[in-house]
Structures are given as C-alpha cells and as structure tokens.
Write a protein that holds these residues in place. Structure first.
Motif, PDB file in Angstrom:
ATOM      1  N   ARG A  72       0.836  -1.192   0.000  1.00 46.00           N
ATOM      2  CA  ARG A  72       0.000   0.000   0.000  1.00 46.00           C
ATOM      3  C   ARG A  72       0.872   1.243   0.000  1.00 46.00           C
ATOM      4  O   ARG A  72       1.988   1.245   0.545  1.00 46.00           O
ATOM      5  CB  ARG A  72      -0.958   0.009   1.187  1.00 46.00           C
ATOM      6  N   ASP A  73       0.357   2.267  -0.619  1.00 42.04           N
ATOM      7  CA  ASP A  73       0.997   3.582  -0.631  1.00 42.04           C
ATOM      8  C   ASP A  73       0.019   4.529   0.047  1.00 42.04           C
ATOM      9  O   ASP A  73      -0.949   4.969  -0.581  1.00 42.04           O
ATOM     10  CB  ASP A  73       1.295   3.995  -2.074  1.00 42.04           C
ATOM     11  N   ILE A  74       0.267   4.789   1.312  1.00 47.45           N
ATOM     12  CA  ILE A  74      -0.671   5.596   2.090  1.00 47.45           C
ATOM     13  C   ILE A  74      -0.767   7.008   1.530  1.00 47.45           C
ATOM     14  O   ILE A  74      -1.848   7.579   1.443  1.00 47.45           O
ATOM     15  CB  ILE A  74      -0.259   5.602   3.574  1.00 47.45           C
ATOM     16  N   ALA A  75       0.360   7.554   1.112  1.00 50.65           N
ATOM     17  CA  ALA A  75       0.364   8.927   0.605  1.00 50.65           C
ATOM     18  C   ALA A  75      -0.495   9.056  -0.645  1.00 50.65           C
ATOM     19  O   ALA A  75      -1.123  10.098  -0.870  1.00 50.65           O
ATOM     20  CB  ALA A  75       1.788   9.379   0.323  1.00 50.65           C
ATOM     21  N   GLU A  76      -0.507   7.996  -1.459  1.00 48.84           N
ATOM     22  CA  GLU A  76      -1.267   8.035  -2.700  1.00 48.84           C
ATOM     23  C   GLU A  76      -2.629   7.366  -2.576  1.00 48.84           C
ATOM     24  O   GLU A  76      -3.376   7.305  -3.552  1.00 48.84           O
ATOM     25  CB  GLU A  76      -0.467   7.334  -3.821  1.00 48.84           C
ATOM     26  N   ASN A  77      -2.968   6.878  -1.388  1.00 49.31           N
ATOM     27  CA  ASN A  77      -4.250   6.195  -1.175  1.00 49.31           C
ATOM     28  C   ASN A  77      -4.429   5.019  -2.129  1.00 49.31           C
ATOM     29  O   ASN A  77      -5.497   4.849  -2.732  1.00 49.31           O
ATOM     30  CB  ASN A  77      -5.431   7.159  -1.327  1.00 49.31           C
ATOM     31  N   MET A  78      -3.365   4.220  -2.263  1.00 46.07           N
ATOM     32  CA  MET A  78      -3.414   3.093  -3.186  1.00 46.07           C
ATOM     33  C   MET A  78      -3.060   1.793  -2.470  1.00 46.07           C
ATOM     34  O   MET A  78      -2.245   1.780  -1.534  1.00 46.07           O
ATOM     35  CB  MET A  78      -2.426   3.301  -4.330  1.00 46.07           C
ATOM     36  N   VAL A  79      -3.642   0.720  -2.933  1.00 50.03           N
ATOM     37  CA  VAL A  79      -3.295  -0.623  -2.497  1.00 50.03           C
ATOM     38  C   VAL A  79      -3.032  -1.445  -3.756  1.00 50.03           C
ATOM     39  O   VAL A  79      -3.736  -1.283  -4.758  1.00 50.03           O
ATOM     40  CB  VAL A  79      -4.417  -1.270  -1.674  1.00 50.03           C
ATOM     41  N   TYR A  80      -2.047  -2.307  -3.683  1.00 51.79           N
ATOM     42  CA  TYR A  80      -1.670  -3.090  -4.848  1.00 51.79           C
ATOM     43  C   TYR A  80      -1.636  -4.584  -4.515  1.00 51.79           C
ATOM     44  O   TYR A  80      -1.413  -4.983  -3.369  1.00 51.79           O
ATOM     45  CB  TYR A  80      -0.279  -2.678  -5.337  1.00 51.79           C
ATOM     46  N   LEU A  81      -1.835  -5.378  -5.551  1.00 51.93           N
ATOM     47  CA  LEU A  81      -1.657  -6.817  -5.430  1.00 51.93           C
ATOM     48  C   LEU A  81      -0.825  -7.261  -6.619  1.00 51.93           C
ATOM     49  O   LEU A  81      -1.321  -7.301  -7.743  1.00 51.93           O
ATOM     50  CB  LEU A  81      -2.991  -7.557  -5.393  1.00 51.93           C
ATOM     51  N   GLN A  82       0.429  -7.548  -6.363  1.00 52.42           N
ATOM     52  CA  GLN A  82       1.312  -8.073  -7.395  1.00 52.42           C
ATOM     53  C   GLN A  82       1.140  -9.585  -7.453  1.00 52.42           C
ATOM     54  O   GLN A  82       1.345 -10.265  -6.447  1.00 52.42           O
ATOM     55  CB  GLN A  82       2.770  -7.723  -7.079  1.00 52.42           C
ATOM     56  N   MET A  83       0.753 -10.069  -8.611  1.00 51.09           N
ATOM     57  CA  MET A  83       0.478 -11.496  -8.778  1.00 51.09           C
ATOM     58  C   MET A  83       1.467 -12.078  -9.781  1.00 51.09           C
ATOM     59  O   MET A  83       1.463 -11.688 -10.958  1.00 51.09           O
ATOM     60  CB  MET A  83      -0.959 -11.703  -9.260  1.00 51.09           C
ATOM     61  N   ASN A  84       2.297 -12.978  -9.317  1.00 54.43           N
ATOM     62  CA  ASN A  84       3.283 -13.630 -10.171  1.00 54.43           C
ATOM     63  C   ASN A  84       2.960 -15.115 -10.320  1.00 54.43           C
ATOM     64  O   ASN A  84       2.206 -15.684  -9.536  1.00 54.43           O
ATOM     65  CB  ASN A  84       4.684 -13.472  -9.570  1.00 54.43           C
ATOM     66  N   SER A  85       3.559 -15.723 -11.326  1.00 57.64           N
ATOM     67  CA  SER A  85       3.371 -17.166 -11.560  1.00 57.64           C
ATOM     68  C   SER A  85       1.893 -17.534 -11.527  1.00 57.64           C
ATOM     69  O   SER A  85       1.486 -18.481 -10.851  1.00 57.64           O
ATOM     70  CB  SER A  85       4.144 -17.973 -10.508  1.00 57.64           C
ATOM     71  N   LEU A  86       1.108 -16.800 -12.257  1.00 59.78           N
ATOM     72  CA  LEU A  86      -0.341 -17.016 -12.238  1.00 59.78           C
ATOM     73  C   LEU A  86      -0.710 -18.389 -12.773  1.00 59.78           C
ATOM     74  O   LEU A  86      -0.050 -18.924 -13.688  1.00 59.78           O
ATOM     75  CB  LEU A  86      -1.042 -15.924 -13.029  1.00 59.78           C
ATOM     76  N   LYS A  87      -1.761 -18.940 -12.192  1.00 64.33           N
ATOM     77  CA  LYS A  87      -2.261 -20.263 -12.559  1.00 64.33           C
ATOM     78  C   LYS A  87      -3.711 -20.132 -13.015  1.00 64.33           C
ATOM     79  O   LYS A  87      -4.408 -19.192 -12.618  1.00 64.33           O
ATOM     80  CB  LYS A  87      -2.196 -21.192 -11.349  1.00 64.33           C
ATOM     81  N   PRO A  88      -4.192 -21.074 -13.806  1.00 69.56           N
ATOM     82  CA  PRO A  88      -5.605 -21.024 -14.223  1.00 69.56           C
ATOM     83  C   PRO A  88      -6.558 -20.965 -13.032  1.00 69.56           C
ATOM     84  O   PRO A  88      -7.608 -20.314 -13.117  1.00 69.56           O
ATOM     85  CB  PRO A  88      -5.766 -22.321 -15.016  1.00 69.56           C
ATOM     86  N   GLU A  89      -6.198 -21.589 -11.927  1.00 70.64           N
ATOM     87  CA  GLU A  89      -7.066 -21.566 -10.749  1.00 70.64           C
ATOM     88  C   GLU A  89      -7.105 -20.213 -10.052  1.00 70.64           C
ATOM     89  O   GLU A  89      -7.875 -20.018  -9.108  1.00 70.64           O
ATOM     90  CB  GLU A  89      -6.671 -22.662  -9.751  1.00 70.64           C
ATOM     91  N   ASP A  90      -6.278 -19.273 -10.504  1.00 76.00           N
ATOM     92  CA  ASP A  90      -6.351 -17.901  -9.983  1.00 76.00           C
ATOM     93  C   ASP A  90      -7.428 -17.089 -10.699  1.00 76.00           C
ATOM     94  O   ASP A  90      -7.696 -15.943 -10.318  1.00 76.00           O
ATOM     95  CB  ASP A  90      -5.008 -17.196 -10.139  1.00 76.00           C
ATOM     96  N   THR A  91      -8.034 -17.648 -11.722  1.00 77.40           N
ATOM     97  CA  THR A  91      -9.088 -16.961 -12.448  1.00 77.40           C
ATOM     98  C   THR A  91     -10.249 -16.632 -11.526  1.00 77.40           C
ATOM     99  O   THR A  91     -10.794 -17.516 -10.867  1.00 77.40           O
ATOM    100  CB  THR A  91      -9.576 -17.813 -13.628  1.00 77.40           C
ATOM    101  N   ALA A  92     -10.606 -15.347 -11.458  1.00 71.29           N
ATOM    102  CA  ALA A  92     -11.663 -14.908 -10.550  1.00 71.29           C
ATOM    103  C   ALA A  92     -11.870 -13.408 -10.738  1.00 71.29           C
ATOM    104  O   ALA A  92     -11.068 -12.731 -11.396  1.00 71.29           O
ATOM    105  CB  ALA A  92     -11.294 -15.190  -9.094  1.00 71.29           C
ATOM    106  N   VAL A  93     -12.938 -12.916 -10.130  1.00 67.58           N
ATOM    107  CA  VAL A  93     -13.096 -11.476  -9.956  1.00 67.58           C
ATOM    108  C   VAL A  93     -12.407 -11.130  -8.644  1.00 67.58           C
ATOM    109  O   VAL A  93     -12.691 -11.748  -7.612  1.00 67.58           O
ATOM    110  CB  VAL A  93     -14.573 -11.064  -9.929  1.00 67.58           C
ATOM    111  N   TYR A  94     -11.527 -10.143  -8.685  1.00 69.46           N
ATOM    112  CA  TYR A  94     -10.769  -9.735  -7.512  1.00 69.46           C
ATOM    113  C   TYR A  94     -11.337  -8.434  -6.952  1.00 69.46           C
ATOM    114  O   TYR A  94     -11.566  -7.480  -7.694  1.00 69.46           O
ATOM    115  CB  TYR A  94      -9.297  -9.562  -7.866  1.00 69.46           C
ATOM    116  N   TYR A  95     -11.534  -8.441  -5.631  1.00 65.12           N
ATOM    117  CA  TYR A  95     -12.135  -7.308  -4.950  1.00 65.12           C
ATOM    118  C   TYR A  95     -11.167  -6.733  -3.922  1.00 65.12           C
ATOM    119  O   TYR A  95     -10.514  -7.480  -3.185  1.00 65.12           O
ATOM    120  CB  TYR A  95     -13.407  -7.716  -4.223  1.00 65.12           C
TER     121      TYR A  95
END
Length: 123
Positions: A72-95
């Motif tokens: 998260r970057d508090i100053a910029e009011n941002m949150v991130y999710l870095q996703m590596n080595s993605l798999k087919p089972e990671d398929t989804a709507v992310y909230y």
C-alpha cells in the motif's frame, strides 16, 4: 466513508504476472486494514491477502503465498496486489476491501468493497 476502485485485471497466460491496483478515497483510508478477496465462477468468495494500516504487516491465503504480494501507498491512497506465476485456478473477480478490524481474512469484517476486476488466466 471509503470508496474503492480496482483496476489492472485482464487475460493472461499461465506463468504470467499482473498487478492489480485499488484506488481509495476517504479521509480515514490510512487507518483501515486493506484486503484483497476473489470469487471464482460457482465458488464462494475467498480471502487472498491483507495488509495492516501501517503497511508493515501482511497476511496471505495459502494458495497464493510466495506468488502474490500486497502493498500500500498511504500517501497516494493506493493498495496493490502483485500477482506472479499465475495459474488457471487464480481466475476470478478480484475485490479490494477495507476493514476497521485487525489483520483479518474474514470477509464479514470488511465494511467497504470495490466493484471488482476480472482476472482470467489461460492454460
């Protein structure tokens, strides 16, 4: 009041990487635990990762440990999710979600939710 807007989803191949972003608005954003959840087709919503309001403590679901990183970057009011080595089972709507509770993986503890962003991983 906190408003959350996710972005960064898309269609990728297995093994690829994606970074999801969550833009937050609201004066008290910096005091909330932030989390990422996902819902795959015909499955229940599940916890993915969470980060403390200070940004120095994180928690991950077992299926994503070692592959996903929340930040998260508090100053910029941002949150991130870095996703590596993605798999087919990671398929989804992310909230993206915000909680005034501690570092919890319980969806019921999150008061504010974004609209979601679709991630599709092809094999």
């Amino acid at each position: 009041q906190v408003q959350l807007v996710e972005s960064g989803g898309g269609l990728v191949q297995a093994g690829d990487s994606l970074r999801l972003s969550c833009a937050a608005s609201g004066r008290t954003f910096s005091t909330y635990t932030m989390g990422w959840f996902r819902r795959a087709p015909e499955k229940e919503r599940e916890f993915v990762a969470a980060i403390s309001w200070t940004g120095d403590i994180t928690r991950y679901a077992e299926p994503v440990k070692g592959r996903f990183t929340i930040s998260r970057d508090i100053a910029e009011n941002m949150v991130y999710l870095q996703m590596n080595s993605l798999k087919p089972e990671d398929t989804a709507v992310y909230y993206c979600a915000a909680s005034s509770s501690g570092l919890t993986g319980e969806g019921a503890e999150y008061r504010y939710w974004g609209q979601g962003t679709q991630v599709t991983v092809s094999s």
